[in-house]
Design a protein around this motif. Sequence first.
Motif, PDB file in Angstrom:
ATOM      1  N   GLY A  56       0.833  -1.195   0.000  1.00  0.00           N
ATOM      2  CA  GLY A  56       0.000   0.000   0.000  1.00  0.00           C
ATOM      3  C   GLY A  56       0.868   1.245   0.000  1.00  0.00           C
ATOM      4  N   THR A  57       1.455   1.533   1.118  1.00  0.00           N
ATOM      5  CA  THR A  57       2.419   2.614   1.286  1.00  0.00           C
ATOM      6  C   THR A  57       3.420   2.139   2.337  1.00  0.00           C
ATOM      7  OG1 THR A  57       2.646   4.999   1.649  1.00  0.00           O
ATOM      8  CG2 THR A  57       1.083   3.831   3.069  1.00  0.00           C
ATOM      9  N   TRP A  58       4.611   2.704   2.373  1.00  0.00           N
ATOM     10  CA  TRP A  58       5.632   2.192   3.296  1.00  0.00           C
ATOM     11  C   TRP A  58       6.681   3.259   3.576  1.00  0.00           C
ATOM     12  CZ3 TRP A  58       5.195   1.548  -1.785  1.00  0.00           C
ATOM     13  CH2 TRP A  58       6.315   1.749  -2.581  1.00  0.00           C
ATOM     14  N   ASP A  59       7.402   3.032   4.668  1.00  0.00           N
ATOM     15  CA  ASP A  59       8.539   3.892   4.977  1.00  0.00           C
ATOM     16  C   ASP A  59       9.583   3.109   5.745  1.00  0.00           C
ATOM     17  OD1 ASP A  59       8.453   4.445   8.003  1.00  0.00           O
ATOM     18  OD2 ASP A  59       6.423   5.038   7.422  1.00  0.00           O
ATOM     19  N   VAL A  60      10.795   3.551   5.581  1.00  0.00           N
ATOM     20  CA  VAL A  60      11.934   3.124   6.379  1.00  0.00           C
ATOM     21  C   VAL A  60      12.591   4.441   6.790  1.00  0.00           C
ATOM     22  CG1 VAL A  60      14.067   1.787   6.475  1.00  0.00           C
ATOM     23  CG2 VAL A  60      12.228   1.054   4.938  1.00  0.00           C
ATOM     24  N   PRO A  61      12.223   4.940   7.979  1.00  0.00           N
ATOM     25  CA  PRO A  61      12.699   6.260   8.365  1.00  0.00           C
ATOM     26  C   PRO A  61      14.205   6.420   8.152  1.00  0.00           C
ATOM     27  CG  PRO A  61      11.125   5.453   9.949  1.00  0.00           C
ATOM     28  CD  PRO A  61      11.418   4.317   9.002  1.00  0.00           C
ATOM     29  N   PRO A  62      14.605   7.526   7.571  1.00  0.00           N
ATOM     30  CA  PRO A  62      13.820   8.727   7.290  1.00  0.00           C
ATOM     31  C   PRO A  62      13.145   8.733   5.909  1.00  0.00           C
ATOM     32  CG  PRO A  62      16.109   9.183   6.812  1.00  0.00           C
ATOM     33  CD  PRO A  62      16.043   7.758   7.307  1.00  0.00           C
ATOM     34  N   LYS A  63      13.218   7.662   5.170  1.00  0.00           N
ATOM     35  CA  LYS A  63      12.648   7.610   3.822  1.00  0.00           C
ATOM     36  C   LYS A  63      11.173   7.221   3.859  1.00  0.00           C
ATOM     37  CE  LYS A  63      16.669   8.320   1.929  1.00  0.00           C
ATOM     38  NZ  LYS A  63      16.981   9.470   1.123  1.00  0.00           N
ATOM     39  N   GLU A  64      10.329   8.040   3.239  1.00  0.00           N
ATOM     40  CA  GLU A  64       8.902   7.753   3.154  1.00  0.00           C
ATOM     41  C   GLU A  64       8.523   7.642   1.683  1.00  0.00           C
ATOM     42  OE1 GLU A  64       6.309  10.276   5.430  1.00  0.00           O
ATOM     43  OE2 GLU A  64       7.885  10.634   6.909  1.00  0.00           O
ATOM     44  N   PHE A  65       7.962   6.503   1.324  1.00  0.00           N
ATOM     45  CA  PHE A  65       7.584   6.245  -0.057  1.00  0.00           C
ATOM     46  C   PHE A  65       6.070   6.341  -0.205  1.00  0.00           C
ATOM     47  CE2 PHE A  65      11.486   4.100   0.980  1.00  0.00           C
ATOM     48  CZ  PHE A  65      12.322   4.496  -0.042  1.00  0.00           C
ATOM     49  N   LEU A  66       5.646   6.998  -1.248  1.00  0.00           N
ATOM     50  CA  LEU A  66       4.219   7.156  -1.498  1.00  0.00           C
ATOM     51  C   LEU A  66       3.701   5.926  -2.224  1.00  0.00           C
ATOM     52  CD1 LEU A  66       4.291  10.808  -2.842  1.00  0.00           C
ATOM     53  CD2 LEU A  66       3.665  10.050  -0.540  1.00  0.00           C
ATOM     54  N   GLY A  67       2.671   5.378  -1.715  1.00  0.00           N
ATOM     55  CA  GLY A  67       1.979   4.305  -2.405  1.00  0.00           C
ATOM     56  C   GLY A  67       0.591   4.797  -2.723  1.00  0.00           C
ATOM     57  N   VAL A  68      -0.380   3.952  -2.510  1.00  0.00           N
ATOM     58  CA  VAL A  68      -1.783   4.325  -2.659  1.00  0.00           C
ATOM     59  C   VAL A  68      -2.519   3.747  -1.458  1.00  0.00           C
ATOM     60  CG1 VAL A  68      -3.874   4.080  -4.042  1.00  0.00           C
ATOM     61  CG2 VAL A  68      -1.657   4.352  -5.183  1.00  0.00           C
ATOM     62  N   TYR A  69      -3.290   4.585  -0.795  1.00  0.00           N
ATOM     63  CA  TYR A  69      -4.037   4.121   0.379  1.00  0.00           C
ATOM     64  C   TYR A  69      -5.176   5.069   0.672  1.00  0.00           C
ATOM     65  CZ  TYR A  69      -1.346   7.683   2.891  1.00  0.00           C
ATOM     66  OH  TYR A  69      -0.792   8.867   3.303  1.00  0.00           O
ATOM     67  N   ARG A  70      -6.046   4.636   1.545  1.00  0.00           N
ATOM     68  CA  ARG A  70      -7.151   5.451   2.044  1.00  0.00           C
ATOM     69  C   ARG A  70      -7.128   5.391   3.566  1.00  0.00           C
ATOM     70  NH1 ARG A  70     -10.787   2.813  -2.392  1.00  0.00           N
ATOM     71  NH2 ARG A  70     -11.033   4.539  -3.829  1.00  0.00           N
ATOM     72  N   THR A  71      -7.729   6.385   4.194  1.00  0.00           N
ATOM     73  CA  THR A  71      -7.897   6.369   5.647  1.00  0.00           C
ATOM     74  C   THR A  71      -9.376   6.574   5.957  1.00  0.00           C
ATOM     75  OG1 THR A  71      -7.601   8.757   5.917  1.00  0.00           O
ATOM     76  CG2 THR A  71      -5.600   7.373   6.014  1.00  0.00           C
ATOM     77  N   SER A  72      -9.782   6.145   7.141  1.00  0.00           N
ATOM     78  CA  SER A  72     -11.182   6.333   7.521  1.00  0.00           C
ATOM     79  C   SER A  72     -11.508   7.819   7.631  1.00  0.00           C
ATOM     80  CB  SER A  72     -11.486   5.606   8.831  1.00  0.00           C
ATOM     81  OG  SER A  72     -10.628   6.058   9.857  1.00  0.00           O
ATOM     82  N   ALA A  73     -10.554   8.624   8.061  1.00  0.00           N
ATOM     83  CA  ALA A  73     -10.789  10.057   8.211  1.00  0.00           C
ATOM     84  C   ALA A  73     -11.030  10.749   6.868  1.00  0.00           C
ATOM     85  CB  ALA A  73      -9.613  10.715   8.920  1.00  0.00           C
ATOM     86  N   ARG A  74     -10.384  10.272   5.818  1.00  0.00           N
ATOM     87  CA  ARG A  74     -10.506  10.903   4.491  1.00  0.00           C
ATOM     88  C   ARG A  74     -11.458  10.154   3.562  1.00  0.00           C
ATOM     89  NH1 ARG A  74      -6.037  14.218   2.965  1.00  0.00           N
ATOM     90  NH2 ARG A  74      -7.387  14.771   1.234  1.00  0.00           N
ATOM     91  N   GLY A  75     -11.998   9.034   4.009  1.00  0.00           N
ATOM     92  CA  GLY A  75     -12.996   8.300   3.225  1.00  0.00           C
ATOM     93  C   GLY A  75     -12.446   7.745   1.928  1.00  0.00           C
ATOM     94  N   ASP A  76     -13.102   8.071   0.806  1.00  0.00           N
ATOM     95  CA  ASP A  76     -12.731   7.526  -0.498  1.00  0.00           C
ATOM     96  C   ASP A  76     -11.580   8.259  -1.182  1.00  0.00           C
ATOM     97  OD1 ASP A  76     -14.547   5.475  -0.398  1.00  0.00           O
ATOM     98  OD2 ASP A  76     -16.135   6.591  -1.424  1.00  0.00           O
ATOM     99  N   VAL A  77     -11.019   9.269  -0.538  1.00  0.00           N
ATOM    100  CA  VAL A  77      -9.914  10.022  -1.136  1.00  0.00           C
ATOM    101  C   VAL A  77      -8.695   9.109  -1.264  1.00  0.00           C
ATOM    102  CG1 VAL A  77      -8.340  11.981  -0.837  1.00  0.00           C
ATOM    103  CG2 VAL A  77     -10.751  12.196  -0.202  1.00  0.00           C
ATOM    104  N   LEU A  78      -8.132   9.056  -2.464  1.00  0.00           N
ATOM    105  CA  LEU A  78      -6.930   8.255  -2.706  1.00  0.00           C
ATOM    106  C   LEU A  78      -5.711   9.080  -2.305  1.00  0.00           C
ATOM    107  CD1 LEU A  78      -7.956   6.768  -6.140  1.00  0.00           C
ATOM    108  CD2 LEU A  78      -7.700   5.507  -3.995  1.00  0.00           C
ATOM    109  N   LEU A  79      -5.015   8.617  -1.287  1.00  0.00           N
ATOM    110  CA  LEU A  79      -3.863   9.323  -0.738  1.00  0.00           C
ATOM    111  C   LEU A  79      -2.568   8.758  -1.312  1.00  0.00           C
ATOM    112  CD1 LEU A  79      -5.191   9.432   2.915  1.00  0.00           C
ATOM    113  CD2 LEU A  79      -5.312  11.244   1.201  1.00  0.00           C
ATOM    114  N   GLY A  80      -1.469   9.363  -0.931  1.00  0.00           N
ATOM    115  CA  GLY A  80      -0.159   8.896  -1.386  1.00  0.00           C
ATOM    116  C   GLY A  80       0.190   9.497  -2.736  1.00  0.00           C
ATOM    117  N   SER A  81       0.586   8.644  -3.650  1.00  0.00           N
ATOM    118  CA  SER A  81       1.026   9.084  -4.967  1.00  0.00           C
ATOM    119  C   SER A  81      -0.052   9.862  -5.709  1.00  0.00           C
ATOM    120  CB  SER A  81       1.469   7.872  -5.796  1.00  0.00           C
ATOM    121  OG  SER A  81       1.981   8.293  -7.038  1.00  0.00           O
ATOM    122  N   VAL A  82      -1.289   9.405  -5.604  1.00  0.00           N
ATOM    123  CA  VAL A  82      -2.385  10.074  -6.318  1.00  0.00           C
ATOM    124  C   VAL A  82      -2.556  11.505  -5.816  1.00  0.00           C
ATOM    125  CG1 VAL A  82      -4.851  10.025  -6.846  1.00  0.00           C
ATOM    126  CG2 VAL A  82      -3.565   7.882  -6.716  1.00  0.00           C
TER     127      VAL A  82
END
Length: 159
Positions: A56-82
């Motif tokens: 989905g999305t991942w990080d190895v601090p300090p590196k954060e990589f954008l994937g694609v995911y949703r959160t309950s707070a943002r509903g259907d909004v596609l987060l990350g790379s999108v």
Amino acid sequence: MTPAVEASEQVIALIRDNEDIANHADGCDTETLAAAEHAMGLAFPPSYRCLIEALGTWDVPPKEFLGVYRTSARGDVLLGSVEQTLTARSKAGLPADLMVVMVDDVWGYVVLDTSQPDQDGEYPVFAWNPGLPDRDSMERLADDLGSFVLKECRQAIDQ
């Protein structure tokens, strides 16, 4: 399996073997991936698709990589790379054929140039920022996303 996808498979194993320092989401289904591609008007290369499907999305601090995911707070909004790609287009003038895969303090936006697919459907990785005079000024970081992410994750884990 192509070298870029093999590198992505190594990243997945590396993240799962180092969950004490690495983080990831639950992965992404095909419907969500299709919605993400549709929203951006771009297709994910095989190495990125492999990573997003598994992590989905991942990080190895300090590196954060954008994937694609949703959160309950943002509903259907596609987060990350999108979200980052669409925001960079509207606010920073990101060209429509670039896909944001990482936001970095040093490089600015780490992007895939979808106008330059190789024979395996992979795109080169570049650093882009709004101040660049033209596309030829972008710094090439890697030939494909899988090898770029593997190198960055290994460096972060070894620190």
